[in-house]
Motif scaffolding. Structure first.
Motif, short mmCIF file in Angstrom:
data_model
loop_
_atom_site.label_atom_id
_atom_site.label_comp_id
_atom_site.label_asym_id
_atom_site.label_seq_id
_atom_site.Cartn_x
_atom_site.Cartn_y
_atom_site.Cartn_z
N LEU A 151 -16.46 25.41 18.63
CA LEU A 151 -15.59 25.24 17.46
C LEU A 151 -14.26 25.94 17.66
CD1 LEU A 151 -15.23 24.24 14.57
CD2 LEU A 151 -16.34 26.33 13.76
N ARG A 152 -14.31 27.16 18.26
CA ARG A 152 -13.05 27.87 18.53
C ARG A 152 -12.17 27.07 19.50
NH1 ARG A 152 -16.47 32.55 18.23
NH2 ARG A 152 -16.90 32.40 20.46
N GLU A 153 -12.81 26.51 20.53
CA GLU A 153 -12.06 25.71 21.49
C GLU A 153 -11.48 24.47 20.83
OE1 GLU A 153 -10.24 24.62 24.95
OE2 GLU A 153 -11.20 26.53 24.42
N ALA A 154 -12.29 23.83 19.97
CA ALA A 154 -11.81 22.64 19.26
C ALA A 154 -10.65 23.00 18.34
CB ALA A 154 -12.94 22.01 18.46
N ASN A 155 -10.74 24.18 17.69
CA ASN A 155 -9.65 24.61 16.82
C ASN A 155 -8.38 24.87 17.61
OD1 ASN A 155 -10.99 24.46 14.38
ND2 ASN A 155 -11.78 26.54 14.49
N ARG A 156 -8.55 25.48 18.80
CA ARG A 156 -7.36 25.72 19.63
C ARG A 156 -6.72 24.39 20.05
NH1 ARG A 156 -10.46 30.16 21.69
NH2 ARG A 156 -11.41 28.82 23.27
N GLU A 157 -7.55 23.43 20.43
CA GLU A 157 -7.03 22.13 20.81
C GLU A 157 -6.37 21.44 19.62
OE1 GLU A 157 -10.29 20.01 22.45
OE2 GLU A 157 -10.41 21.22 24.28
N LEU A 158 -7.00 21.56 18.44
CA LEU A 158 -6.41 20.95 17.24
C LEU A 158 -5.08 21.60 16.89
CD1 LEU A 158 -6.65 19.02 14.86
CD2 LEU A 158 -7.96 20.78 13.64
N ALA A 220 -0.30 25.58 12.30
CA ALA A 220 -0.64 25.68 13.72
C ALA A 220 -0.40 27.10 14.24
CB ALA A 220 0.18 24.68 14.52
N ARG A 221 0.65 27.75 13.73
CA ARG A 221 0.96 29.10 14.20
C ARG A 221 -0.09 30.11 13.76
NH1 ARG A 221 6.27 27.60 12.23
NH2 ARG A 221 7.59 26.94 13.95
N VAL A 222 -0.63 29.95 12.52
CA VAL A 222 -1.60 30.92 12.01
C VAL A 222 -3.03 30.56 12.39
CG1 VAL A 222 -0.13 31.50 10.07
CG2 VAL A 222 -1.87 29.74 9.79
N GLY A 223 -3.22 29.38 13.02
CA GLY A 223 -4.56 28.97 13.45
C GLY A 223 -5.45 28.57 12.29
#
Length: 223
Positions: A151-158, A220-223
């Protein structure tokens, strides 16, 4: 060894729900009650006169500690395993003590026992289920950690995708808004009211879209 029980004592011993037998100083069985027959499968006729080690017990027989002076009496609640008449294992909880004569001298020993096989089986089952539960918990924890990592990886990609798209869409919006404003102000005298209104709508929608892009970039900046 004198075991001339009176009738009432014998009735009590034979009605006890726990197995009980008595031995002389040679550890030969001199009394064997009905509960002992039921638990072990050996009748009184088969047991009386034999050394108590015939039960193949661990630590029954010679290791029971009955005549070991270093072990204080009574010995209570010692677990042991015997083989019954059918050769099956039976787990017992036993207690032993001396038998004394009228003069106070030790004339033998008495042992009582209960069958705790079912309880031990239940304990093993509970331990097994506890182990399985812990193993399942560890497996599920590992799965959750993997899911979190994914999920963290998917969030980074998103986040990267949102940033890229927002940036790419923002770039052409600025000149579009600027061109619409330039046309509306510069050629106001040459355009009819409908054209002026359309150019104003282009500016308004462009600024609205630009605001959305700024919001996406902030997200996107705040994740």
């Amino acid at each position: 060894m004198d075991l001339s029980f009176n009738l009432s004592l014998k009735n009590v011993l034979e009605k006890l729900p726990l197995g009980l037998f008595m031995v002389d100083l040679k550890q030969e069985i001199v009394y064997w009650n009905p509960a002992a027959e039921r638990i072990t499968g050996f009748s009184s006729q088969e047991a009386v006169g034999r050394h108590c080690e015939f039960l193949k017990g661990i630590p029954c027989g010679e290791q029971c500690g009955l005549y070991d002076s270093s072990k204080p009496k009574p010995i209570i609640g010692v677990p042991c395993t015997i083989r019954n008449r059918d050769g099956n294992r039976v787990t017992l909880s036993k207690s032993v003590d001396y038998l004394y004569g009228e003069d106070g001298a030790i004339i033998g020993g008495i042992e009582s026992f209960v069958d705790i096989s079912e309880m031990k089986n239940l304990e093993r089952q509970l331990r097994f289920h506890a182990y399985e539960g812990e193993r399942e918990a560890r497996r599920r924890t590992q799965e959750l950690e993997l899911e979190r990592s994914q999920l963290r990886e998917a969030n980074r990609e998103l986040d990267a995708f949102v940033y890229t798209v927002s940036h790419d869409l923002r770039t052409p919006l600025t000149p579009i808004i600027g061109y619409a404003e330039f046309l509306r102000e510069t050629y106001r005298g040459r355009l009819d009211d409908q054209a002026i209104e359309l150019l104003g709508e282009i500016e308004e929608q462009g600024r609205r879209m630009l605001s959305r892009m700024e919001d996406l970039l902030t997200l996107a900046r705040v994740g």
